[in-house]
Design a protein around this motif. Sequence first.
Motif, mmCIF file in Angstrom:
data_model
loop_
_atom_site.group_PDB
_atom_site.id
_atom_site.type_symbol
_atom_site.label_atom_id
_atom_site.label_comp_id
_atom_site.label_asym_id
_atom_site.label_seq_id
_atom_site.Cartn_x
_atom_site.Cartn_y
_atom_site.Cartn_z
ATOM 1 N N ALA A 180 23.310 137.224 -0.406
ATOM 2 C CA ALA A 180 22.326 138.166 -0.889
ATOM 3 C C ALA A 180 22.567 138.903 -2.288
ATOM 4 N N GLY A 181 23.028 137.862 -3.248
ATOM 5 C CA GLY A 181 23.181 138.303 -4.239
ATOM 6 C C GLY A 181 21.850 138.279 -5.267
ATOM 7 N N PRO A 182 21.703 138.330 -6.374
ATOM 8 C CA PRO A 182 20.553 138.286 -7.252
ATOM 9 C C PRO A 182 19.788 136.884 -6.951
ATOM 10 N N ALA A 183 20.457 135.775 -6.674
ATOM 11 C CA ALA A 183 19.889 134.560 -6.700
ATOM 12 C C ALA A 183 19.278 134.455 -5.206
ATOM 13 N N ILE A 228 24.197 145.151 1.466
ATOM 14 C CA ILE A 228 23.845 144.413 0.295
ATOM 15 C C ILE A 228 24.513 145.035 -1.063
ATOM 16 N N GLY A 229 24.998 144.482 -1.921
ATOM 17 C CA GLY A 229 25.841 144.854 -3.166
ATOM 18 C C GLY A 229 27.044 145.288 -3.186
ATOM 19 N N ALA A 230 27.494 145.452 -1.965
ATOM 20 C CA ALA A 230 28.785 146.074 -1.880
ATOM 21 C C ALA A 230 30.017 145.048 -2.288
ATOM 22 N N HIS A 231 29.824 143.811 -2.467
ATOM 23 C CA HIS A 231 30.656 142.928 -3.139
ATOM 24 C C HIS A 231 30.217 142.431 -4.524
ATOM 25 N N THR A 232 29.315 142.946 -5.018
ATOM 26 C CA THR A 232 28.674 142.631 -6.092
ATOM 27 C C THR A 232 29.497 143.661 -7.531
ATOM 28 N N LEU A 233 30.073 142.978 -8.494
ATOM 29 C CA LEU A 233 30.432 143.634 -9.741
ATOM 30 C C LEU A 233 29.431 143.065 -10.899
ATOM 31 N N GLY A 281 -1.395 133.058 2.641
ATOM 32 C CA GLY A 281 -1.580 133.228 3.914
ATOM 33 C C GLY A 281 -0.673 132.371 4.825
ATOM 34 N N LYS A 282 0.483 132.081 4.506
ATOM 35 C CA LYS A 282 1.289 131.163 5.579
ATOM 36 C C LYS A 282 2.371 131.824 6.182
ATOM 37 N N ASP A 283 2.885 131.391 7.367
ATOM 38 C CA ASP A 283 3.917 132.185 7.959
ATOM 39 C C ASP A 283 5.037 131.285 7.783
ATOM 40 N N ILE A 284 5.859 131.815 7.071
ATOM 41 C CA ILE A 284 7.308 131.201 6.867
ATOM 42 C C ILE A 284 8.391 132.099 7.015
ATOM 43 N N ARG A 285 9.321 131.739 7.826
ATOM 44 C CA ARG A 285 10.157 132.747 8.373
ATOM 45 C C ARG A 285 11.662 132.490 7.538
ATOM 46 N N VAL A 286 12.011 133.668 6.984
ATOM 47 C CA VAL A 286 13.044 133.290 5.881
ATOM 48 C C VAL A 286 14.356 134.348 6.565
ATOM 49 N N CYS A 287 15.458 133.760 6.559
ATOM 50 C CA CYS A 287 16.963 134.675 7.059
ATOM 51 C C CYS A 287 17.742 134.444 6.004
ATOM 52 N N LEU A 288 18.118 135.801 5.760
ATOM 53 C CA LEU A 288 19.054 135.929 4.543
ATOM 54 C C LEU A 288 20.256 136.413 5.072
ATOM 55 N N VAL A 289 21.499 135.875 4.755
ATOM 56 C CA VAL A 289 22.829 136.073 5.420
ATOM 57 C C VAL A 289 23.711 136.673 4.274
ATOM 58 N N GLU A 290 24.552 137.690 4.530
ATOM 59 C CA GLU A 290 25.266 138.393 3.693
ATOM 60 C C GLU A 290 26.700 138.589 4.314
#
Length: 380
Positions: free
Chosen positions: A15-18, A48-53, A34-43
């Motif tokens: 879950a960085g910028p990309a 979010i951001g705790a490992h980003t410098l 109007g589409k139903d797309i399920r997106v799952c983001l794993v970090e």
Amino acid sequence: MERFAEEADVVIVGAGPAGLSAAIRLKQLATEQGKDIRVCLVEKAAQIGAHTLSGACLDPAAFKELFPDWKEKGVLYHEDGSVKGIATNDVGIQKDGAPKSTFERGLELHAKVTVFAEGCHGHLAKQLYKKFDLRASCDPQTYGIGLKELWIIDEKKWKPGRVDHTVGWPLDRHTYGGSFLYHLNEGEPLVAVGFVSIPKLTFPGGLLIGCSPGFMNVPKIKGTHTAMKSGSLAAESIFNQLTSENLQSKTTGSDSDQLKPAKDCTPIEYPKPDGQISFDLLSSVALSGTNHEHDQPAHLTLKDDSVPVNRNLSIYDGPEQRFCPAGVYEFVPLEQGDGFRLQINAQNCVHCKTCDIKDPSQNINWVVPEGGGGPAYNGM
């Protein structure tokens, strides 16, 4: 104990910028059409951001495209070899591998497309490079470890918004690198690559985006906007495939090859930290807030326990104890007899992955520790 499996159209790892840009763009397109797309983001970080410098200075091009009104508001495979999704780590495991009373099985995430946005030298991307031979037609990636400090300076010298980039300085003319100096309004390793170092980005069931394959613009010392753009472009391509129902489930070598034997080098005598503008290593590590559950399987392992002493120490004078910025590796005397052994202080690890990249024997394997562990950068 079996893992519970969750289904999604797209799984994004990181879950960085990309990764965030890819997820946001996919949901934007789904809403628009109007589409139903399920997106799952794993970090892997606790938040979010705790490992980003970051250099804290962003080229806004990709951000403006993604938000035009921003000023106003572990790999699983199918039987045919294609990527099926990922499995998150089991948690509550002792060092010896036995389950604790808090043991919970990891979750399997299955998707039509799995997007890998792990950042620099992702440990899942390493597996994908080998399995699908994605680096067959490109040069090796090269890396530069970045050190960041926050300074309080004399207000007379403070110029809010000023940005200075240097090539070379403060290093000598024989060392590749440079610096950035930002005057803040309130007073990760970098991946240095070029087009010839970008691997094949797609493979059956997934693709790579962001700093994992390497899209940093080295002359500008900027990579956030290119990471975001790669995520947005990936999202648009995935969306077109999902909605059209066509989706079926030059460098001189690697960085580790550049290390010279100790006999060919002259040791550098660094001045001792003065406690004012330079500080000792462990004090600096403490500022990162890094922390790991002590009783868990090692996330830093050696393929061969004899290599650190027999090869790395004897030929290269133990580079592990110097290239790690967090003091994770040190050679200590044996408890009995003469000689040394490599001690790994995994608790100190700040997840830069320099060891996995720079080890001349490629004997160190870095993997993701139990979820939530690692640095907790605040204001960086």
